[in-house]
Design an enzyme around this catalytic site. Structure first.
Site, PDB file in Angstrom:
ATOM      1  N   LEU A 149     -40.558 -18.012  50.855  1.00 40.13           N
ATOM      2  CA  LEU A 149     -40.530 -17.100  49.722  1.00 40.13           C
ATOM      3  C   LEU A 149     -40.129 -17.802  48.428  1.00 40.13           C
ATOM      4  O   LEU A 149     -39.305 -18.704  48.417  1.00 40.13           O
ATOM      5  CB  LEU A 149     -39.556 -15.959  50.007  1.00 40.13           C
ATOM      6  CG  LEU A 149     -39.809 -15.182  51.304  1.00 40.13           C
ATOM      7  CD1 LEU A 149     -38.764 -14.098  51.480  1.00 40.13           C
ATOM      8  CD2 LEU A 149     -41.210 -14.576  51.318  1.00 40.13           C
ATOM      9  N   HIS A 150     -40.754 -17.347  47.341  1.00 45.94           N
ATOM     10  CA  HIS A 150     -40.404 -17.830  46.009  1.00 45.94           C
ATOM     11  C   HIS A 150     -40.179 -16.615  45.110  1.00 45.94           C
ATOM     12  O   HIS A 150     -40.235 -15.461  45.566  1.00 45.94           O
ATOM     13  CB  HIS A 150     -41.496 -18.743  45.458  1.00 45.94           C
ATOM     14  CG  HIS A 150     -42.882 -18.183  45.528  1.00 45.94           C
ATOM     15  ND1 HIS A 150     -43.284 -17.059  44.828  1.00 45.94           N
ATOM     16  CD2 HIS A 150     -43.972 -18.577  46.247  1.00 45.94           C
ATOM     17  CE1 HIS A 150     -44.554 -16.805  45.082  1.00 45.94           C
ATOM     18  NE2 HIS A 150     -45.000 -17.687  45.951  1.00 45.94           N
ATOM     19  N   HIS A 199     -42.608 -13.661  45.308  1.00 44.45           N
ATOM     20  CA  HIS A 199     -42.381 -12.738  46.421  1.00 44.45           C
ATOM     21  C   HIS A 199     -41.198 -11.815  46.125  1.00 44.45           C
ATOM     22  O   HIS A 199     -41.250 -10.610  46.407  1.00 44.45           O
ATOM     23  CB  HIS A 199     -42.078 -13.507  47.710  1.00 44.45           C
ATOM     24  CG  HIS A 199     -43.198 -14.331  48.235  1.00 44.45           C
ATOM     25  ND1 HIS A 199     -43.166 -15.706  48.241  1.00 44.45           N
ATOM     26  CD2 HIS A 199     -44.392 -13.979  48.778  1.00 44.45           C
ATOM     27  CE1 HIS A 199     -44.284 -16.167  48.785  1.00 44.45           C
ATOM     28  NE2 HIS A 199     -45.047 -15.152  49.106  1.00 44.45           N
TER      29      HIS A 199
END
Length: 281
Positions: A33-34, A37
């Site tokens: 996730l970044h 997201h």
């Protein structure tokens, strides 16, 4: 945050929440996730009483020679990020759970899947539509949030929901970018320092096309040429496609008479990146 790995447990939890009148918001992801997201997750928290995030690296949507084995994964890091965001459930099924022995049923949004990335990634969007349909059947959300960076995927999900009568609101969240304009993507981790600098050419190309429109360009060839010139000026970049198309049907547009999607796919070294923007006169 509850972590669920089994389909039957996820379905039971969802049914229990729905019986109590709670609105379920869902964000499907492949993990690593970044901030992009996490913005989808925050949107889900605003739109529902309960937020569910799935992490499933779907093996069927990777063609032979693509990066399934190397696709970045860090479940513990993802878990910590989701807990901080107040997510209620992390659904993390195994591939064997999603695709048991004998699995042979698929969903294909045929026409939309034939444009843009479709010819370059045969079978990809059939796999995406199938796994999304399965996730919707399992989680049974009231609303699901998808990023607009993957615009073709979003269009396919919207069509799937309409055609198969899913009672789900589909929300497209604006593309989240780095300060220099590069769209956030889990695949950005593949870029070395030099390639990372070069990758900004995608965002600049979209800007050049928008500038051409502001100066009066309406012909698709002229608009695409403005974007292509920016990509071609970058030695590490190679155009996969640049297309101007209808935002709903994804069919080619020859003249900018109404809002149109400019979609681009570019290889920076070995990494394939996509981006898009909506252009208006």
């Amino acid at each position: 945050m509850r972590i669920i790995e089994r389909i039957d447990e996820m379905a039971r939890w969802s049914e229990c929440e729905r019986r109590q009148g709670r609105r379920l918001a869902f964000v499907p992801t492949m993990g690593f996730l970044h901030e992009g997201h996490l913005q989808l997750v925050r949107d889900a928290r605003r739109r529902g009483d309960r937020a569910v995030v799935s992490i499933f690296v779907n093996p069927t949507q990777f063609a032979p020679g693509e990066d399934f084995a190397a696709y970045p994964r860090d479940l513990e890091r993802d878990r910590g990020l989701l807990e901080k965001e107040g997510v209620d459930v992390l659904f993390h099924p195994a591939a064997e759970e999603m695709y048991p022995d004998g699995f042979q049923t698929h969903v294909a949004v045929e026409t939309l899947g034939s444009f843009l990335c479709g010819p370059k990634r045969p079978g990809h969007f059939r796999a995406v539509a199938t796994v999304v349909a399965k996730l919707f059947n399992i989680v049974r959300p009231d609303v699901a949030i998808f990023g607009e960076k993957d615009y073709q995927q979003l269009a396919i999900v919207r069509r799937l929901v309409r055609d198969l009568n899913y009672p789900i609101e589909i929300v497209g969240h604006p593309t989240v970018r780095e300060p220099d304009g590069l769209a956030l993507s889990s695949r950005n981790v593949y870029l070395n320092a030099e390639e990372r600098k070069a990758a900004v050419c995608l965002f600049r190309a979209l800007g050049k096309a928008a500038c051409a429109v502001r100066r009066g360009a309406v012909d698709a060839a002229r608009i695409i040429a403005a974007a292509r010139a920016e990509i071609d000026a970058q030695p590490l970049a190679r155009v996969d496609y640049i297309e101007l198309c209808d935002p709903v049907t994804l069919e080619d547009v020859q003249q900018l008479t109404h809002a149109a999607l400019l979609a681009i796919a570019v290889r920076i070294g070995k990494t394939r990146l996509i981006d898009n923007t909506i252009l208006k006169r």
